[in-house]
Design a protein around this motif. Structure first.
Motif, PDB file in Angstrom:
ATOM      1  N   SER A 171     -62.384 108.020 -66.011  1.00  0.00           N
ATOM      2  CA  SER A 171     -61.044 108.308 -65.513  1.00  0.00           C
ATOM      3  C   SER A 171     -60.755 107.597 -64.201  1.00  0.00           C
ATOM      4  O   SER A 171     -59.597 107.549 -63.777  1.00  0.00           O
ATOM      5  N   LYS A 225     -55.229 113.103 -64.649  1.00  0.00           N
ATOM      6  CA  LYS A 225     -54.097 112.438 -65.293  1.00  0.00           C
ATOM      7  C   LYS A 225     -54.525 111.626 -66.499  1.00  0.00           C
ATOM      8  O   LYS A 225     -53.759 111.488 -67.473  1.00  0.00           O
ATOM      9  N   TYR A 226     -55.737 111.078 -66.492  1.00  0.00           N
ATOM     10  CA  TYR A 226     -56.199 110.229 -67.581  1.00  0.00           C
ATOM     11  C   TYR A 226     -57.231 110.924 -68.469  1.00  0.00           C
ATOM     12  O   TYR A 226     -57.843 110.258 -69.311  1.00  0.00           O
ATOM     13  N   SER A 274     -52.218 107.760 -69.882  1.00  0.00           N
ATOM     14  CA  SER A 274     -51.951 108.984 -69.154  1.00  0.00           C
ATOM     15  C   SER A 274     -51.691 110.141 -70.118  1.00  0.00           C
ATOM     16  O   SER A 274     -51.030 109.979 -71.149  1.00  0.00           O
ATOM     17  N   LYS A 276     -50.104 112.800 -69.047  1.00  0.00           N
ATOM     18  CA  LYS A 276     -48.894 113.428 -68.540  1.00  0.00           C
ATOM     19  C   LYS A 276     -47.675 112.741 -69.155  1.00  0.00           C
ATOM     20  O   LYS A 276     -47.579 111.513 -69.150  1.00  0.00           O
ATOM     21  N   ASP A 292     -44.197 111.589 -63.527  1.00  0.00           N
ATOM     22  CA  ASP A 292     -45.042 111.003 -64.572  1.00  0.00           C
ATOM     23  C   ASP A 292     -44.146 110.273 -65.566  1.00  0.00           C
ATOM     24  O   ASP A 292     -43.164 110.842 -66.050  1.00  0.00           O
ATOM     25  N   GLU A 296     -47.562 105.373 -69.843  1.00  0.00           N
ATOM     26  CA  GLU A 296     -48.253 104.876 -68.648  1.00  0.00           C
ATOM     27  C   GLU A 296     -49.713 104.606 -68.991  1.00  0.00           C
ATOM     28  O   GLU A 296     -50.441 105.505 -69.419  1.00  0.00           O
TER      29      GLU A 296
END
Length: 907
Positions: A171, A225-226, A274, A276, A292, A296
């Motif tokens: 990540s 986030k990842y 991502s 999000k 977000d 992405e």
């Protein structure tokens, strides 16, 4: 000796045992010397009860424990016919726990495949999973809608493009992971956690007074986030040991080997999608209320010299760039069934609130400068894409007026589609100029100082390179953010050109090339282009439902005429997916990421008219505090710029680290044993380093007299592998299938053409090390049936070298060689005698050249044996004596190593 090292996850093999009342999950390390046990209660119909005793068992203790459990759960004492403890499934990790309207399920990884290796840390792809219902049937409370939720959840194919690692944090970027390891030991001592298990309390060598070499084992919190299973692990995160937590990313991972005159250089491409505001093409556009954005993806290219594995002694370089939707409140209405639905702005944002949140996240993670490359159209007959540019540019201008001038957000707008249609403009040349400017401003990461040759003879483009330079290397500061409308075709080509420019600088700083410049049609660039096309196809399938429509060859205008029909088919496939299947995929993503959590007190997922309220939390709950319109960044970020705040050694970042004080030979930080596995019997043909894509095998011409350098420009007829457009229809179908599964390219073109749906069956790992074997075969005709004949591609020695080395030279050849040597020796004697007769004063003004060879007489005619020093003789003599049984006394280091071996294996 390094003062810190990454901690390896000690739970890599799992076995699930079942009784009527409980599940027992037994996890072990790769060597099966340390075990942990997790107890899961099956008598609770809707609650999850997990007990972890946090104890480390040895093999004997685990066998005794399982024996007692088996004996205690039999229906009758002494009964042997039916066991009270049955083995349910074997696995390699826990994806997480999930529940809908009934009890909890556990999701286990049952098959894996090795995809890449970075410094001895293996990266695996999930090949298969198993979803097991935990409560016993006797306490199960059935619900009619449970099965439908299970089907929706399983629509997220975990066997497609999900990756994990036991020891490397996927990540975070390589720059972050190595920066953490380089923290001063004084800082680590303040946060150290002393781990003393029962095995460490007794030492059979404690009377010898040998010193203990301390190494700080470091593990850090993942970047949520990842991570795609962070919500699935949230329920057990605080109750179990961290070794049970395995974080999974979604995106792409590919690795190829670049051979530079036999020197292996691994080129790795990792894309992190991502979690999000995640979703499909037309259903997720723009940004949510938290900044977000849709689609992405953070793409990182890692270059490292594979001849040295260690993070501390090896040479590693990385470069990161980002793609993502335009950070505005916008969407497209798909109810009209149009190929290009009109773009509409859903909400006015005069103070660029959502853009400020998005760029605040980027400043924290990447530092400054943030460079925006906007590729949307400017001139259109009917205003469509230009709506986004007219809103994005004022937003960036508004945010910049509050930032210091040196940290402004750079905005580059370029109509790439219009340039493509023009016959006078070269798209890739313009992208090369943009890429050169971007890489010079952001710099790149490298973990070693510049070579002396780079300082003594610097290239004209090397002096003004940006980033943060220090005595130990360079750091990338800032990032390029590329976007078009979909962030697929145009974005992937632009990212490839920027990555190609960065690759040249990376190879230059690692001492592989003499100038930071790479040309098309070389083996190196073709290998890199193939990686990026697989990367683009995979990301396009995840978001748009089809592969790339326009590729690098399309913009180079060298694609064959058959490519146009394939582009039309990809466009139709994308349209069909967007119109008919994206809604189901979006529901599956929302359920997998726990954006929607089923409950009997609220409507079902399929009854919701929209998921807008699920992704925009401010529509359901009013925010507690309002952010400033002028000071739109977080806290003290500006004081650390251009460095990224997440990589600064401050108190807040140190709280994210888990530091343990360990012995140098502890198994939990022994990357060497983890990678080479000396306790296992390995086959060289099955090793990953031999099966990955190889530039010399895949791209280099097979004829004699060709320069083997991967940086030599090849003619089309000289290439060792045909271009993508010349593939047959069957080969293209197989390539699409392999791209969708994100599999690494096979060793040869013949292997691609003969692949089938189950071609990865031999390289899926179930109970042992990952293997990937490919048999070279060749199709007789494209339109023929499945008739294939096996053809070995070994070339004759005379074709490869010009002569057969196995044959003894003829007498004429030997006579010619003896005359040549005799003439050379005689000439040397004449030169020596004439040199002694010459006046020595003649050589006073002549530069004297020192002899650097170990051979005193070193020429093409004769050589003299080098002198061997005393230490080398002693080592060789002790080796010979050990072979005869005469073993010398062990040194202090040998005793220390043997002590740690005994402690890890036998105690």
């Amino acid at each position: 000796m390094p003062t810190s090292a990454p901690i390896l996850n000690c739970v890599q093999k799992l076995v699930l045992y079942e009784t009527r009342a409980r599940y027992f999950l037994v996890g072990s390390n790769q060597a099966e010397t340390k075990y942990r046990v997790l107890k899961i209660d099956r008598t609770e119909p809707k609650d999850l009860v997990i007990i972890d005793d946090k104890h480390v068992y040895n093999p004997q203790e685990v066998r005794e424990l399982l024996g007692r459990l088996d004996l205690g759960n039999r229906t009758k004492i002494g009964q042997k016919g039916s066991s009270g403890l049955s083995r349910s499934v074997s696995a390699f990790g826990i994806v997480g726990f999930v529940h809908f309207l009934e009890g909890y399920y556990i999701v286990l990884i049952t098959k894996r495949r090795k995809m890449a290796d970075i410094g001895g840390h293996s990266i695996y792809k999930i090949e298969d999973t198993n979803m097991i219902y935990i409560p016993n049937d006797s306490v199960r409370v059935a619900h009619p809608d449970e099965a439908r939720y299970v089907r929706i959840f399983q629509n997220v194919d975990l066997s497609s493009n999900f990756y994990f690692s036991y020891s490397y944090d996927l990540s975070h970027s390589l720059q972050y992971n190595l920066t953490v390891l380089k923290m001063p030991s004084e800082m680590l001592k303040t946060e150290e956690v002393l781990t003393q298990s029962r095995q460490d309390s007794f030492d059979i060598f404690e009377d010898e007074g040998l010193p203990t070499q301390v190494v700080y084992g470091i593990s850090n919190e993942p970047y949520a986030k990842y991570v795609w299973n962070v919500q699935l692990l949230e329920r057990i995160k605080d109750n179990v040991h961290p070794d049970w937590l395995l974080y999974v990313i979604h995106g792409f991972c590919g690795q190829s080997k670049l051979l530079i005159y036999g020197r292996p250089v691994h080129v790795t491409l990792i894309a992190r999608r991502s979690s999000k505001f995640a979703g499909t093409r037309f259903l997720k556009r723009g940004a949510n209320c938290e900044g977000d954005v849709a689609n992405e993806v953070e793409t990182e290219q890692i270059i490292h010299d594979a001849s040295v594995m260690s993070f501390t002694a090896g040479s590693y370089s990385s470069y990161v760039q980002v793609r993502g939707s335009v950070p505005l409140y916008w969407s497209q209405d798909i109810s009209t069934m149009m190929p290009k639905p009109p773009i509409r702005l859903d909400q006015a944002d005069p103070y660029a609130h959502v853009a400020a949140l998005h760029f605040d996240q980027m400043l924290q993670r990447f530092g400054s400068p943030i460079i925006i490359l906007n590729l949307v159209k400017k001139r259109e007959k009917r205003k469509h894409e230009n709506i986004l540019s007219e809103e994005l540019y004022p937003a960036v201008t508004y945010l910049n007026q509050f930032l210091p001038p040196e940290h402004h957000i750079d905005y580059i707008a370029w109509d790439m589609a219009r340039y493509t249609k023009s016959k006078l403009c070269n798209v890739l040349d313009r992208l090369s100029l943009i890429a050169e400017n971007v890489v010079k401003r952001t710099g790149f990461f490298v973990n070693r100082p510049d070579f002396y040759c780079n300082k003594a003879r610097p290239d004209e483009r090397w002096g003004d390179l940006g980033g943060y330079a220090s005595a130990s290397g360079r750091m990338q500061t800032g990032v390029l953010r590329t976007n078009c409308v979909d962030c697929l075709d145009r974005t992937n080509t632009a990212q490839f050109m920027v990555g190609k420019c960065a690759l040249a600088y990376q190879l230059y700083t690692l001492g592989m090339i003499d100038k930071p410049r790479l040309q098309f049609d070389t083996d190196c660039v073709r290998l890199f282009e193939e990686l990026y096309e697989d990367h683009g196809d995979t990301l396009s399938l995840q978001y748009g439902g089809s592969q790339l429509v326009h590729r690098v060859k399309t913009y180079r205008k060298i694609a064959p005429w058959t490519q146009h029909s394939k582009d039309i088919m990809q466009t139709l496939s994308r349209y069909y997916s967007n119109a008919f299947s994206d809604a189901d995929r979006q529901d599956a993503i929302n359920l997998f990421l726990q954006v929607f959590q089923p409950s009997e007190s609220k409507p079902h997922l399929w009854e919701l008219p929209t998921d807008f309220y699920l992704h925009h939390k401010n529509t359901m709950v009013l925010p507690l505090e309002r952010r400033s319109y002028t000071y739109w960044w977080t806290g003290t970020i500006l004081s650390y710029l251009p460095l990224p705040y997440d990589e600064v050694p401050c108190d807040e970042n140190k709280k994210k680290l888990i530091v343990r004080r360990l012995n140098k030979y502890d198994e939990s930080i022994d990357t060497y044993t983890e990678f080479f596995r000396p306790y296992e019997l390995s086959c060289f043909d099955d090793t990953f380093c031999l099966t990955m894509t190889n530039s010399a095998r895949e791209f280099m011409p097979k004829t004699v007299g060709i320069d083997p350098s991967p940086f030599t420009v090849r003619k089309p007829e000289e290439t060792g592998k045909s271009v993508l457009g010349n593939k047959s229809n069957k080969e293209e179908t197989v390539l699409q299938r392999k791209t969708a599964a994100s599999a690494p390219p096979p060793p040869s073109e013949e292997a691609i053409s003969s692949s089938s749906d189950d071609d990865s069956g031999t390289d899926k790992e179930e109970e042992g090390a990952a293997s990937q074997r490919s048999t070279p075969v060749k199709l007789t005709e494209v339109g023929d049936s499945a008739r294939m004949q096996e053809v070995f591609i070994h070339q004759p020695m005379k074709e490869a070298y010009g002569l057969n080395l196995l044959e003894f030279p003829s007498e004429d050849d030997l006579l010619i060689y003896k005359r040549f040597v005799h003439l050379g020796q005689s000439q040397h004697k004449v030169e020596r005698s004439s040199q002694q007769k010459t006046d020595s004063r003649y050589f006073e003004n002549v530069i004297s050249l020192n002899h650097i060879s170990y051979f005193l007489n070193d020429s093409i005619y004769e050589t003299q044996e080098p002198k061997v020093d005393r230490k080398s003789r002693e080592i060789f003599e002790s080796h010979v004596q050990a072979g005869r049984g005469l073993v010398q006394s062990l040194s202090k280091d040998d005793i220390l190593m043997y002590r740690e071996y005994i402690r890890n294996r036998c105690m």
